[in-house]
Design a protein around this motif. Structure first.
Motif, PDB file in Angstrom:
ATOM      1  N   ASP A 183       0.736  -1.172  -0.078  1.00 29.42           N
ATOM      2  CA  ASP A 183       0.014  -0.076  -0.164  1.00 29.42           C
ATOM      3  C   ASP A 183       0.968   1.184   0.159  1.00 29.42           C
ATOM      4  OD1 ASP A 183      -2.393  -1.127   0.028  1.00 29.42           O
ATOM      5  OD2 ASP A 183      -2.738  -1.229   1.982  1.00 29.42           O
ATOM      6  N   LEU A 184       1.745   1.136   0.925  1.00 27.52           N
ATOM      7  CA  LEU A 184       2.827   2.224   1.016  1.00 27.52           C
ATOM      8  C   LEU A 184       3.322   2.508  -0.502  1.00 27.52           C
ATOM      9  CD1 LEU A 184       4.180   4.688   2.444  1.00 27.52           C
ATOM     10  CD2 LEU A 184       5.814   2.834   3.593  1.00 27.52           C
ATOM     11  N   LEU A 185       3.863   1.401  -1.168  1.00 24.82           N
ATOM     12  CA  LEU A 185       4.735   1.511  -2.145  1.00 24.82           C
ATOM     13  C   LEU A 185       3.686   1.989  -3.461  1.00 24.82           C
ATOM     14  CD1 LEU A 185       6.746  -1.865  -2.218  1.00 24.82           C
ATOM     15  CD2 LEU A 185       7.678   0.431  -1.614  1.00 24.82           C
ATOM     16  N   GLU A 186       2.858   1.480  -3.399  1.00 22.91           N
ATOM     17  CA  GLU A 186       1.565   1.866  -4.491  1.00 22.91           C
ATOM     18  C   GLU A 186       1.433   3.436  -4.160  1.00 22.91           C
ATOM     19  OE1 GLU A 186      -1.771  -0.427  -5.088  1.00 22.91           O
ATOM     20  OE2 GLU A 186      -0.441  -2.397  -5.808  1.00 22.91           O
ATOM     21  N   LYS A 187       1.057   3.813  -2.918  1.00 21.36           N
ATOM     22  CA  LYS A 187       0.814   5.151  -2.850  1.00 21.36           C
ATOM     23  C   LYS A 187       1.945   6.069  -3.278  1.00 21.36           C
ATOM     24  CE  LYS A 187      -2.222   4.842   1.215  1.00 21.36           C
ATOM     25  NZ  LYS A 187      -2.337   5.038   2.848  1.00 21.36           N
ATOM     26  N   MET A 221       4.176   5.394  -5.361  1.00 18.52           N
ATOM     27  CA  MET A 221       4.317   5.218  -7.275  1.00 18.52           C
ATOM     28  C   MET A 221       3.155   6.152  -7.576  1.00 18.52           C
ATOM     29  SD  MET A 221       5.271   1.206  -7.919  1.00 18.52           S
ATOM     30  CE  MET A 221       5.163   1.572  -9.660  1.00 18.52           C
ATOM     31  N   LYS A 222       1.898   5.870  -7.354  1.00 18.79           N
ATOM     32  CA  LYS A 222       0.862   6.746  -7.603  1.00 18.79           C
ATOM     33  C   LYS A 222       1.184   8.132  -7.555  1.00 18.79           C
ATOM     34  CE  LYS A 222      -4.051   7.442  -6.811  1.00 18.79           C
ATOM     35  NZ  LYS A 222      -5.552   6.923  -6.392  1.00 18.79           N
ATOM     36  N   TRP A 223       1.645   8.437  -6.229  1.00 16.03           N
ATOM     37  CA  TRP A 223       1.989   9.782  -6.003  1.00 16.03           C
ATOM     38  C   TRP A 223       2.967  10.368  -7.141  1.00 16.03           C
ATOM     39  CZ3 TRP A 223       6.656  12.179  -3.489  1.00 16.03           C
ATOM     40  CH2 TRP A 223       6.345  13.690  -3.150  1.00 16.03           C
ATOM     41  N   CYS A 224       4.117   9.576  -7.298  1.00 12.30           N
ATOM     42  CA  CYS A 224       5.069   9.919  -8.464  1.00 12.30           C
ATOM     43  C   CYS A 224       4.433  10.116  -9.776  1.00 12.30           C
ATOM     44  CB  CYS A 224       6.294   8.675  -8.303  1.00 12.30           C
ATOM     45  SG  CYS A 224       7.016   8.851  -6.971  1.00 12.30           S
ATOM     46  N   ALA A 284       3.255  13.957   2.227  1.00 16.22           N
ATOM     47  CA  ALA A 284       3.611  13.533   3.666  1.00 16.22           C
ATOM     48  C   ALA A 284       3.096  12.245   4.200  1.00 16.22           C
ATOM     49  CB  ALA A 284       2.944  14.562   4.693  1.00 16.22           C
ATOM     50  N   GLY A 285       2.116  11.902   3.528  1.00 17.55           N
ATOM     51  CA  GLY A 285       1.250  10.511   3.894  1.00 17.55           C
ATOM     52  C   GLY A 285       1.279   9.647   2.722  1.00 17.55           C
ATOM     53  N   ASN A 286       1.998   9.902   1.612  1.00 22.40           N
ATOM     54  CA  ASN A 286       2.009   9.339   0.449  1.00 22.40           C
ATOM     55  C   ASN A 286       3.538   8.618   0.171  1.00 22.40           C
ATOM     56  OD1 ASN A 286      -0.639   9.265  -0.214  1.00 22.40           O
ATOM     57  ND2 ASN A 286      -0.241  11.301  -0.929  1.00 22.40           N
ATOM     58  N   LYS A 287       4.623   9.330   0.465  1.00 24.49           N
ATOM     59  CA  LYS A 287       5.808   9.159   0.150  1.00 24.49           C
ATOM     60  C   LYS A 287       6.667   8.048   1.273  1.00 24.49           C
ATOM     61  CE  LYS A 287       8.306  13.241   1.520  1.00 24.49           C
ATOM     62  NZ  LYS A 287       9.297  14.343   0.916  1.00 24.49           N
ATOM     63  N   ILE A 288       7.729   7.505   0.636  1.00 22.57           N
ATOM     64  CA  ILE A 288       8.642   6.942   1.588  1.00 22.57           C
ATOM     65  C   ILE A 288       9.596   7.765   1.910  1.00 22.57           C
ATOM     66  CG2 ILE A 288      10.280   4.988   1.622  1.00 22.57           C
ATOM     67  CD1 ILE A 288       8.850   3.702  -0.641  1.00 22.57           C
ATOM     68  N   LYS A 289       9.638   7.838   3.563  1.00 20.01           N
ATOM     69  CA  LYS A 289      10.302   9.061   4.119  1.00 20.01           C
ATOM     70  C   LYS A 289      11.893   8.532   4.319  1.00 20.01           C
ATOM     71  CE  LYS A 289       6.193  11.107   6.318  1.00 20.01           C
ATOM     72  NZ  LYS A 289       5.570  11.434   7.636  1.00 20.01           N
ATOM     73  N   GLU A 290      12.037   7.616   5.255  1.00 21.37           N
ATOM     74  CA  GLU A 290      13.323   6.940   5.204  1.00 21.37           C
ATOM     75  C   GLU A 290      13.260   5.200   5.043  1.00 21.37           C
ATOM     76  OE1 GLU A 290      14.819   7.718   9.205  1.00 21.37           O
ATOM     77  OE2 GLU A 290      13.826   9.476   9.482  1.00 21.37           O
ATOM     78  N   LEU A 291      14.332   5.154   4.069  1.00 20.92           N
ATOM     79  CA  LEU A 291      14.435   3.561   3.489  1.00 20.92           C
ATOM     80  C   LEU A 291      14.895   2.829   4.680  1.00 20.92           C
ATOM     81  CD1 LEU A 291      14.134   2.371   0.802  1.00 20.92           C
ATOM     82  CD2 LEU A 291      16.581   2.838   0.585  1.00 20.92           C
ATOM     83  N   ASN A 292      15.897   3.228   5.548  1.00 22.72           N
ATOM     84  CA  ASN A 292      16.424   2.232   6.520  1.00 22.72           C
ATOM     85  C   ASN A 292      15.243   2.064   7.561  1.00 22.72           C
ATOM     86  OD1 ASN A 292      18.806   2.217   5.593  1.00 22.72           O
ATOM     87  ND2 ASN A 292      19.470   3.987   6.723  1.00 22.72           N
TER      88      ASN A 292
END
Length: 1102
Positions: free
Chosen positions: A403-407, A409-412, A448-456
Motif C-alpha cells: 500500500d505504501l509503495l503503491e501510494k 508510485m501513484k504520487w510519483c 507527507a502521507g504518500n511517500k517513503i520517508k526513510e528507507l532504513n
C-alpha cells in the motif's frame, strides 16, 4: 421281571397311552398313595409286552418321588370279564409293574357263574397269585369305596373325580414339552455365553461393528425364544388353574397340583436363566460397544491426523509474501479460502479430542491409550491455528508495505503528470510561473502521507517479510520517488527564476549535445557513455529523467520550445501495463477457481453421487487443456510480465519469448466444440449447480470455459494500445512483432478450427505441413489433359469450394452447413481433392475480373480458376502462395549451391534425362552471359533453369484453346482465345533471348543479400521487398527498401519481380515444359537432383 427304567415322555408313547388300558386318574388313597386304574379292556391280553411296560413305567414316573415311594394302589376293573382273564391280568400286572405296590383291588366279574368261579379259583390259586402286596377281590364299587374315598375315584368307578383321558394326555405332553424347552434354552444360553466370553475383540471398525451386530442378532433371537417359552409355560399354567379360576370352590387333585408346581418351577428356572443371561449380555455388549467406540476413535484419529498433516503441509506452501498489492490480496484471499476449508478439519479434530472426557467418564477399558492421542490432536490444532495467524499477519504486513509503495508510485505518477500538464506558454509569464509554483508546492504537501520517508526504517519495520525481489522493488520505488522530487526541485528553480522580476532579457544558450539522449525511452538494456555497466536499470531511468528535466529547463529559460510530452506517454503506457498485469492475475485466479471448484470436484468421491453416469470420465472433454494453460500463465507468463512493470515499453519481448507456449490455445479451441456440446447436454446437472453454489458464482461454468478464448483475443488489443504509446521507444519493434505474432496465433487458431472440420481425407493432415490460409471461393476447372469426367468439360457455373493452403499441398473441400446450436452449427468440409505444392503454379491476373487468379498443376495439365470474395483476399492468397513457392525455390537453390561448392570441376555435368526439362538455347546463352558478367546468382544445378527473372516475347504462350468456361451466366467479358493469351502472360514485353532485365515498374523481391551499394548505409537481404523508383546505368536500379524505408542502388539481377504495373499477368508456374513466361515454378522433377521440392524461374521458350 423288572427291566432298567428308561425315561419316557408322553409324546414318545402317545399312541400307546391313547389305548387307555391303564391310566393315572390323579386320585389318592388314604395315605396319599397314587391310584392307577386298569379299566375293563377286552383286548388286554393282546397288548404287546413292550407297550405294556412303557405305559406302566411312564405312569409310575409321574407322581413325586415321595408319593411313589409310599406305593401305588392298583384298581383292576374286571366286572365284565371272565375269571381266566382276571387271573391272566393279575399275573401280567404283577410280573411287569415297575413301582412299589401298596394294595391291589380287583373288581371281580359280576356274572353269577363267573363270580362263584372266581371265589373258588381265588381260594385254590391264592398261592399262585401270591404278590408282595395283598390282593383284595371286590364284588362292587361300593366295596371299592370302602378302600378309596369316593372323591378319589372316577365316575366309571362310582366316584366324583373329574377325569378326561384326552385332556390328561394333552396336558402331560405340553408340560413335558415345556420342560424340554426350558432345558434346551438353558443349554443354548450357556453355550452362547461361553462363545461370547471366548470371542477376541477385532482391531478394526468394520469387524467390530459386524461382530456386535451378529451377537446382538443372536441375543435377540434367544430373547425371543425365551419369550415364547415363558408364554408357553403361562398358557399351560393357566389351563391347569382354569377350573379354580372359573369355580373358586373347585379343588385340584394331587396330580393337578403336582403339574402346577412343576410348571411354576420351570417358569422360575427360565426366569433365573434369562436374568443371568441379561446380566452377562450387558457386560458383553458394553465391552463390544467400547471396543467399537475405540476403533472408531482410532480410525477417526488416523483420518483427522492425516488431514491435519495435509493442511499443515499446504499451509507451509504459503511462503510468498507477494510482489504487488493485488498479488498479496490474492494470496490473502487464497489463505482465507484455505483456512475456511481447513476449519472443517480443525473443528473435527477438536471435537474428536474433546471425547477424552467422555471416555474417562464411561470407564473405558482403553482410556490410557486414548488420552495421549487426544493431547496430540489438541497440540496439532493449536499449532495449525497459530501458524495460520502468523502467516496472515505477515501477509497483512506485506499488504501494508505494498500500500505504501503503491501510494508512493501513484504520487510519483501524479507528480509526473502534473509536470507534463503544465503549459509552457503560461509559465513564461510571471503570474503563470507563480501559479505553477503554487500547484507544485500544493502537490508536494500531499507527499507527507504518500511517500517513503526513510528507507532504513522501512527495512527495519518490514525486515521479516523483505526478500530480495521485494527489497529491490522498494529500492526502485524509492529511487523513482527521489528522481521525481529532484525533477520538482529543478522545476521549482526554473519557475522561481521566471516568477522573479527580470531586469534584462535572458540570453538564449544552446544546450550541450551531451545533454540530449538519442531515444526518448530508456530500458534496462540501454547503455550510455557516462553511465557504468554496473549501474542498475532504475538508475539509468533516473539519469534519463534528470537529462530531460535539464533540457526542459533550458527550453523554458530560452522561452522557446514546448514541454516534451514523453512523460504523458509514459503514464499512459504504465496504465496499459497495469491493466495487462491486473487482468492477467484475475484471469489466473479464475482458471484456478474453475479447476478447483469444478474439475477437481469431478474426482471427489463425496460428489460422485451428483454426477450422472454419462458425465463421468468426461473431465478432459469438458475442460480440455485448461490445466496446462493455467500452469503456463501462473508459473511463467504472469511472473515474466511482472518483471516488466517498470518498463512497459519493453513488454513485447516478454510476449516474443513465450510465443511458442501460446500454441496451447490452439488445442483448447479445437476441443471447444466438444466441450460446448457436452455442456449443453448436462448444463442442468445437480453437480454443476452445487459447484456453482459453493463457489458463489453468479455465472455458470460455460462462461468461465470461454475465458481462455476471450483472453487470447484480449492480448492483441492491449498490445495495440501499448504500441500506440510507444512508437518512438526502444521496444516498439518488439511490440509490433509481438502483435503480429499474436494475430498469427489467432489466425492459426481460427484456421485450425476449420481444419478439424475436414472429413473424408484419408491421409494425415499434419503431414501436409503448417496450415497457412483457408477460405471459401468460386472455382472453375480448365483441364488441358486427361479428362476423366465429362462434367468437368461443361461446367459453366462455378463450384463452391473451401480451400486449405498448407506448406506442401492445397486442399479443395466442399462446405456443408450443419444443423444444431452453438458449435454444433459449425460447418464441416467434405474433402474433394488436393494438389501437391511441388507441382503447383499460379497466374496472378485473369482478364476480366480483378478477383480471379489461376492455380495450375503439372504444367497446366489441370487449371483451376479461383474467384476470391474481394481483390484484397485474392492478393493475400497470391502473396502467400508466392512465399511457399519462393521458399521451395530457395531451398533448392541452397542445396544446389552446397553441391556446387563440393564439386572439384568448374563446369557443370550434363543433365540426366530423368531430371528437369532440357535446357533451351536461350538458357545456354543466358547462362553464358551470366557467367561473363560474374553475377552473384548461380544457376540451379541439374534443373536447367536460370535464376534471373526473364520476360516472354509477345505472342508467345499457350496456344491451346481454353476449356475454362468463363462463359458462365456471369460473363466476365473474355473469350477462350483471350484466356489462352493471358494465361501464359504472352503480353509481357522482352526478347526471348534477352539476358538483361527490362524496366518494369512495380515491387520486387530481393533474391540475394547485397551490401555494396553506393550508400554504405543501404543494405538489402534476401526476401526483402523493394519498390522500383528509376533505372540507372550498368544494370543498376534505384529502389526503396519497404522494410527499412531506405533508398539506394542495387543490381537488377538481384531482384525478382513480385507485382508489376503492367496490364499483363504475372504468374507462378510449374516448369515442366519450359513454355511459360516470367513464372515461378515448383518442379517435381527437380527433386531428383536437389532432393527437395525446388522453386525456379522457367525459361523462355525460344
Amino acid at each position: 421281571m423288572h427291566q432298567d427304567i428308561i425315561p419316557l415322555y408322553a409324546a414318545d408313547i402317545q399312541d400307546q397311552l391313547k389305548k387307555q388300558f391303564a391310566y393315572l386318574s390323579g386320585g389318592r388313597g388314604g395315605d396319599g398313595c397314587p391310584v392307577i386304574t386298569f379299566p375293563d379292556y377286552p383286548a388286554f391280553s393282546e397288548i404287546p409286552e413292550k407297550e405294556f411296560q412303557n405305559v406302566l413305567t411312564y405312569l409310575t414316573s409321574i407322581p413325586s418321588l415321595r408319593d411313589a415311594g409310599i406305593g401305588f394302589i392298583l384298581v383292576i376293573d374286571r366286572r365284565q370279564d371272565k375269571w381266566t382273564s382276571v387271573k391272566a391280568s393279575i399275573l401280567r400286572i404283577a410280573a411287569s409293574f415297575p413301582g412299589n405296590l401298596q394294595l391291589v383291588l380287583v373288581l371281580r366279574p359280576t356274572g353269577f357263574f363267573h363270580r362263584a368261579l372266581s371265589d373258588i379259583a381265588f381260594r385254590f390259586n391264592k398261592d399262585e397269585l401270591k404278590m408282595k402286596v395283598p390282593i383284595i377281590m371286590l364284588g362292587s364299587v361300593s366295596e371299592l369305596q370302602g378302600y378309596i374315598d369316593k372323591t378319589q375315584l372316577t365316575e366309571d368307578l362310582g366316584g366324583t373325580l373329574d377325569y378326561c383321558h384326552n385332556r390328561w394326555l394333552s396336558r402331560r405332553t405340553a408340560i413335558e414339552g415345556f420342560a424340554q424347552k426350558v432345558k434346551q434354552t438353558a443349554q443354548i444360553l450357556q453355550s452362547f455365553g461361553t462363545e461370547l466370553a471366548e470371542t477376541e475383540l477385532p482391531n478394526d471398525v468394520q469387524s467390530t461393528s459386524s461382530l456386535l451386530a451378529t451377537h446382538t442378532e443372536k441375543k435377540d433371537k434367544m430373547k425371543e425364544d425365551i419369550r415364547v417359552a415363558v408364554e408357553q409355560g403361562n398358557d399351560i399354567l393357566g389351563s391347569i388353574t382354569k377350573p379354580v379360576t372359573e369355580n373358586p370352590d373347585y379343588k385340584l387333585n394331587q396330580d393337578q397340583l403336582d403339574n402346577q408346581t412343576t410348571v411354576e418351577r420351570l417358569l422360575a428356572q427360565l426366569h433365573e436363566t434369562e436374568t443371568a443371561f441379561d446380566e452377562f449380555w450387558m457386560k458383553h455388549q458394553q465391552k463390544l460397544e467400547q471396543c467399537l467406540r475405540l476403533r472408531n476413535f482410532e480410525q477417526n484419529f488416523r483420518e483427522v491426523k492425516a488431514a491435519l498433516d495435509i493442511v499443515s503441509e499446504r499451509l507451509s506452501a504459503f511462503t510468498d509474501v507477494g510482489n504487488s498489492r493485488s498479488h498479496v490480496e490474492h494470496i490473502l484471499k487464497d489463505l482465507a479460502n484455505f483456512k475456511e476449508k481447513s476449519d472443517e478439519t480443525v473443528t473435527k479434530a477438536k471435537m474428536l479430542a474433546s471425547e477424552r472426557d467422555a471416555f474417562i467418564q464411561s470407564n473405558h477399558y482403553a482410556v490410557d491409550s486414548i488420552i495421549p492421542k487426544c493431547s496430540e490432536l489438541h497440540h496439532l490444532c493449536d499449532a495449525f491455528t497459530t501458524e495460520t495467524e502468523r502467516r496472515r499477519k505477515l501477509l497483512n504486513k506485506s499488504l501494508e508495505l505494498h500500500d505504501l509503495l503503491e501510494k508512493s508510485m501513484k504520487w510519483c505518477d501524479e507528480g509526473i503528470y502534473l509536470l507534463a500538464s503544465q503549459p509552457v506558454d503560461k509559465c513564461q509569464s510571471q503570474d503563470g510561473a507563480e501559479s505553477a509554483l503554487q500547484e507544485i508546492e500544493k502537490f508536494l504537501d500531499t507527499g507527507a502521507g504518500n511517500k517513503i520517508k526513510e528507507l532504513n526504517k522501512i527495512y527495519e519495520e518490514y525486515a521479516h517479510i523483505l526478500n530480495e525481489d521485494l527489497k529491490e522493488h522498494v529500492q526502485k520505488v524509492f529511487q523513482k520517488q527521489e528522481s521525481m522530487e529532484e525533477m520538482f526541485q529543478k522545476r521549482q528553480v526554473s519557475l522561481k527564476k521566471l516568477a522573479a522580476k527580470q531586469t534584462r532579457p535572458v540570453q538564449p544558450v544552446a544546450p550541450r549535445p551531451e545533454a540530449f539522449v538519442k531515444s526518448p525511452c530508456t530500458s534496462p538494456g540501454l547503455q550510455r557513455e557516462n553511465v557504468s555497466n554496473s549501474e542498475s536499470s532504475a538508475l539509468r531511468r533516473v539519469n534519463y529523467r534528470k537529462g530531460k528535466s535539464e533540457i526542459t529547463e533550458l527550453h523554458q529559460s530560452r522561452g522557446g520550445s514546448t514541454m516534451d510530452d514523453e512523460e504523458n506517454l509514459a503514464v499512459l503506457r504504465q496504465h496499459v501495463m497495469n491493466e495487462l498485469i491486473e487482468t492477467e492475475r484475475a484471469y489466473v485466479e479464475e482458471l484456478l477457481c474453475v479447476l478447483e471448484g469444478y474439475a477437481a470436484e469431478m474426482d471427489n468421491p463425496l460428489m460422485a453421487h451428483l454426477i450422472s453416469p454419462e458425465l463421468q470420465n468426461k473431465k478432459d472433454i469438458l475442460f480440455g487443456n485448461m490445466e496446462e494453460i493455467y500452469h503456463f500463465h501462473n508459473r511463467i507468463f504472469l511472473r515474466e510480465l511482472e518483471t516488466y512493470v517498470e518498463y512497459p515499453e519493453l513488454v513485447g519481448r516478454c510476449f516474443l519469448d513465450q510465443m511458442e507456449d501460446f500454441q496451447i490455445y490452439e488445442k483448447y479451441c479445437q476441443n471447444k466444440p466438444r466441450s460446448e456440446s457436452l455442456w449443453r447436454q448436462f448444463s442442468d446437472s445437480v453437480f454443476f449447480q452445487e459447484c456453482q453454489r459453493k463457489l458463489d458464482h453468479k455465472l455458470s461454468l460455460d462462461s468461465y470455459l470461454l475465458k481462455p478464448v476471450q483472453r487470447i483475443t484480449k492480448y492483441q488489443l492491449l498490445l495495440k494500445e501499448m504500441l500506440k504509446y510507444s512508437k518512438n521507444c526502444e521496444g516498439a519493434e518488439d511490440l509490433q512483432e509481438a502483435l503480429t505474432s499474436i494475430l498469427g496465433i489467432l489466425k492459426a487458431v481460427n484456421d485450425s478450427m476449420h481444419q478439424i472440420a475436414i472429413t473424408g481425407y484419408d491421409g494425415n493432415l499434419n503431414e501436409l505441413g503448417k496450415l497457412l490460409m483457408q477460405g471459401s471461393f468460386n472455382v472453375w476447372t480448365d483441364h488441358k489433359k486427361g479428362h476423366t469426367k465429362v462434367k468437368d468439360l461443361a461446367r459453366f457455373k462455378p463450384m463452391q469450394r473451401h480451400l486449405f493452403l498448407h506448406e506442401k499441398a492445397v486442399l479443395f473441400c466442399k462446405k456443408r452447413e450443419e444443423n444444431g446450436e452453438g458449435y454444433e452449427k459449425a460447418p464441416s468440409y467434405s474433402y474433394k481433392h488436393s494438389l501437391n505444392m511441388a507441382a503447383v503454379g499460379i497466374t496472378e491476373n485473369v482478364k476480366g475480373d480483378a478477383k480471379k487468379f489461376e492455380i495450375w498443376y503439372n504444367a497446366r495439365e489441370e487449371v483451376y480458376i479461383v474467384q476470391a470474395p474481394t481483390p484484397e483476399v485474392k492478393a493475400t492468397w497470391v502473396n502467400e502462395i508466392r512465399k511457399v513457392l519462393t521458399s521451395q525455390l530457395q531451398a533448392c537453390r541452397e542445396a544446389s549451391q552446397h553441391r556446387t561448392l563440393e564439386q572439384t570441376q568448374s563446369l557443370p555435368l550434363p543433365l540426366p534425362a530423368s531430371s528437369c526439362a532440357s535446357p533451351s538455347r536461350n538458357h545456354i546463352r543466358n547462362t553464358k552471359k551470366m557467367e561473363e558478367k560474374k553475377a552473384d546468382l548461380t544457376s540451379l544445378e541439374g534443373c536447367g533453369t536460370t535464376v534471373a527473372p526473364k520476360y516472354p516475347e509477345k505472342g508467345k504462350g499457350w496456344a491451346k484453346p481454353s476449356h475454362s468456361l468463363d462463359a458462365s451466366e456471369e460473363n466476365d467479358g473474355w473469350s477462350s482465345a483471350e484466356e489462352a493469351l493471358n494465361s501464359s502472360d504472352a503480353e509481357e514485353e522482352g526478347g526471348g533471348g534477352a539476358g538483361e532485365m527490362k524496366l518494369t515498374p512495380g515491387k520486387y523481391t530481393v533474391v540475394t543479400d547485397y551490401d555494396k551499394g553506393v550508400s554504405e548505409e543501404f543494405t538489402v537481404k534476401s526476401g526483402d521487398l523493394v519498390q522500383l523508383i528509376r533505372e540507372g546505368e550498368d544494370g543498376l536500379w534505384f529502389v526503396k527498401n519497404l522494410s527499412s524505408g531506405k533508398e539506394g542502388w542495387i543490381p537488377a539481377s538481384n531482384l525478382l519481380m513480385l507485382i508489376g504495373n503492367s496490364n499483363s499477368a504475372q504468374s507462378l508456374s510449374s516448369s515442366e515444359s519450359g513454355t511459360a513466361s516470367s513464372n515461378f515454378s515448383t518442379s517435381s522433377s527437380c527433386s531428383d537432383s536437389c532432393n527437395v521440392s525446388s522453386t525456379s524461374f522457367s525459361d523462355i521458350k525460344g
